[in-house]
Motif scaffolding. Sequence first.
Motif, PDB file in Angstrom:
ATOM      1  N   VAL A  41      13.630  31.117  41.572  1.00  8.40           N
ATOM      2  CA  VAL A  41      14.267  31.099  40.253  1.00  8.40           C
ATOM      3  C   VAL A  41      14.704  29.676  39.918  1.00  8.40           C
ATOM      4  N   ALA A  42      14.309  29.228  38.718  1.00  5.53           N
ATOM      5  CA  ALA A  42      14.741  27.927  38.203  1.00  5.53           C
ATOM      6  C   ALA A  42      15.814  28.172  37.152  1.00  5.53           C
ATOM      7  N   GLY A 100      -0.083  22.120  42.615  1.00  5.07           N
ATOM      8  CA  GLY A 100      -0.910  21.778  41.460  1.00  5.07           C
ATOM      9  C   GLY A 100      -0.557  22.494  40.178  1.00  5.07           C
ATOM     10  N   GLY A 101       0.413  23.424  40.207  1.00  4.36           N
ATOM     11  CA  GLY A 101       0.864  24.048  38.983  1.00  4.36           C
ATOM     12  C   GLY A 101       0.944  25.552  39.030  1.00  4.36           C
ATOM     13  N   ASP A 102       1.895  26.100  38.284  1.00  8.38           N
ATOM     14  CA  ASP A 102       2.052  27.546  38.186  1.00  8.38           C
ATOM     15  C   ASP A 102       2.931  27.868  36.984  1.00  8.38           C
ATOM     16  N   PHE A 103       2.854  29.128  36.550  1.00  8.22           N
ATOM     17  CA  PHE A 103       3.634  29.605  35.419  1.00  8.22           C
ATOM     18  C   PHE A 103       4.615  30.684  35.876  1.00  8.22           C
ATOM     19  N   PRO A 104       5.840  30.698  35.344  1.00  5.52           N
ATOM     20  CA  PRO A 104       6.768  31.777  35.673  1.00  5.52           C
ATOM     21  C   PRO A 104       6.343  33.058  34.965  1.00  5.52           C
ATOM     22  N   VAL A 105       6.777  34.195  35.512  1.00  7.45           N
ATOM     23  CA  VAL A 105       6.444  35.469  34.873  1.00  7.45           C
ATOM     24  C   VAL A 105       7.451  35.830  33.787  1.00  7.45           C
ATOM     25  N   SER A 106       8.619  35.210  33.825  1.00 11.34           N
ATOM     26  CA  SER A 106       9.628  35.479  32.801  1.00 11.34           C
ATOM     27  C   SER A 106      10.549  34.280  32.664  1.00 11.34           C
ATOM     28  N   GLY A 107      11.255  34.229  31.549  1.00 10.79           N
ATOM     29  CA  GLY A 107      12.190  33.144  31.317  1.00 10.79           C
ATOM     30  C   GLY A 107      12.959  33.363  30.033  1.00 10.79           C
ATOM     31  N   SER A 108      14.058  32.640  29.884  1.00 13.25           N
ATOM     32  CA  SER A 108      14.865  32.778  28.680  1.00 13.25           C
ATOM     33  C   SER A 108      15.693  31.519  28.461  1.00 13.25           C
ATOM     34  N   GLY A 109      16.316  31.433  27.286  1.00 18.32           N
ATOM     35  CA  GLY A 109      17.185  30.305  26.968  1.00 18.32           C
ATOM     36  C   GLY A 109      16.463  29.181  26.268  1.00 18.32           C
ATOM     37  N   ASP A 110      17.003  27.969  26.431  1.00 21.24           N
ATOM     38  CA  ASP A 110      16.440  26.778  25.781  1.00 21.24           C
ATOM     39  C   ASP A 110      15.314  26.214  26.635  1.00 21.24           C
ATOM     40  N   LEU A 111      14.151  25.992  26.031  1.00 22.14           N
ATOM     41  CA  LEU A 111      13.071  25.353  26.783  1.00 22.14           C
ATOM     42  C   LEU A 111      13.359  23.858  26.889  1.00 22.14           C
ATOM     43  N   VAL A 112      13.490  23.375  28.131  1.00 27.12           N
ATOM     44  CA  VAL A 112      13.755  21.959  28.406  1.00 27.12           C
ATOM     45  C   VAL A 112      12.799  21.525  29.506  1.00 27.12           C
ATOM     46  N   GLY A 113      12.228  20.337  29.384  1.00 31.51           N
ATOM     47  CA  GLY A 113      11.268  19.917  30.388  1.00 31.51           C
ATOM     48  C   GLY A 113      11.264  18.426  30.646  1.00 31.51           C
ATOM     49  N   ILE A 114      10.633  18.073  31.754  1.00 28.96           N
ATOM     50  CA  ILE A 114      10.419  16.677  32.091  1.00 28.96           C
ATOM     51  C   ILE A 114       9.036  16.543  32.703  1.00 28.96           C
ATOM     52  N   GLU A 115       8.359  15.454  32.375  1.00 25.49           N
ATOM     53  CA  GLU A 115       7.060  15.128  32.968  1.00 25.49           C
ATOM     54  C   GLU A 115       7.115  13.666  33.358  1.00 25.49           C
ATOM     55  N   PHE A 116       6.756  13.346  34.613  1.00 26.43           N
ATOM     56  CA  PHE A 116       6.852  11.939  34.993  1.00 26.43           C
ATOM     57  C   PHE A 116       5.791  11.479  35.979  1.00 26.43           C
ATOM     58  N   THR A 139      16.548  29.716  32.098  1.00 26.89           N
ATOM     59  CA  THR A 139      16.128  30.208  33.404  1.00 26.89           C
ATOM     60  C   THR A 139      14.670  30.615  33.364  1.00 26.89           C
ATOM     61  N   SER A 140      13.984  30.492  34.508  1.00 25.38           N
ATOM     62  CA  SER A 140      12.601  30.928  34.661  1.00 25.38           C
ATOM     63  C   SER A 140      12.441  31.520  36.050  1.00 25.38           C
ATOM     64  N   THR A 141      11.664  32.614  36.151  1.00 24.99           N
ATOM     65  CA  THR A 141      11.462  33.280  37.434  1.00 24.99           C
ATOM     66  C   THR A 141       9.995  33.251  37.830  1.00 24.99           C
ATOM     67  N   TYR A 142       9.731  32.687  39.016  1.00 26.00           N
ATOM     68  CA  TYR A 142       8.384  32.651  39.587  1.00 26.00           C
ATOM     69  C   TYR A 142       8.304  33.794  40.594  1.00 26.00           C
TER      70      TYR A 142
END
Length: 204
Positions: A41-42, A100-116, A139-142
């Motif tokens: 969980v993120a 190499g990457g994956d998507f959560p199955v669920s999530g909620s709230g404000d989408l915030v991200g960083i790429e570097f 929050t996001s749940t993998y």
Amino acid sequence: MFSVFRNATVGAATLALAAGFALTAQAAYTVTLVQQGPDVVASGSGSIDLTDLSFEHNLNNSAFIIPNDALIYTGPSFPVVSPLDRYTGLTGPTSFGSGGGDFPVSGSGDLVGIEFGANAFQALFVPAGYLSGAPLTDTSTYAGQTFASLGVTPGTYVWTWGTGADADTFTLQIGAAAAPEPASLTVLAMGLAGLGMVLRTRRA
């Protein structure tokens, strides 16, 4: 005389504690990645100061993670697509694992991200129209994942930008964090120790 020393010591301790609270109130955004049962969980929370960042453009995206490109978006998951504003002008680590990457199955709230990473935008992403300093939470749940399957390396990763009062950070904490003693509590403890010395002197 004792009253003057006591008041001065207590006053110093109070000021130190107040200063500590002022420091913790400074804008900062943190994402924690934890193993909860069979899932990872993120969770993100905090605020972001945009003053010393440069706006580039708008785009749409969903939550996902690519550790080897220092990329993580936390919040609503696909097929929900959220509008974002992209900002540049920060520095920090270029990866937080080999995944190499994956998507959560669920999530909620404000989408915030960083790429570097070397193959990423090297930018910060906040909800479109975000007001600098406003609170963010998400929050996001993998599901059915572990740190190993996601390819993330436990540790603390910090991206920074700005100077002075506008300095800010985006922190990714993977796994349990060390708990150093807050500077404000250290100063307060010193003040209280001084008060104890005065009291002992007074009794003597």
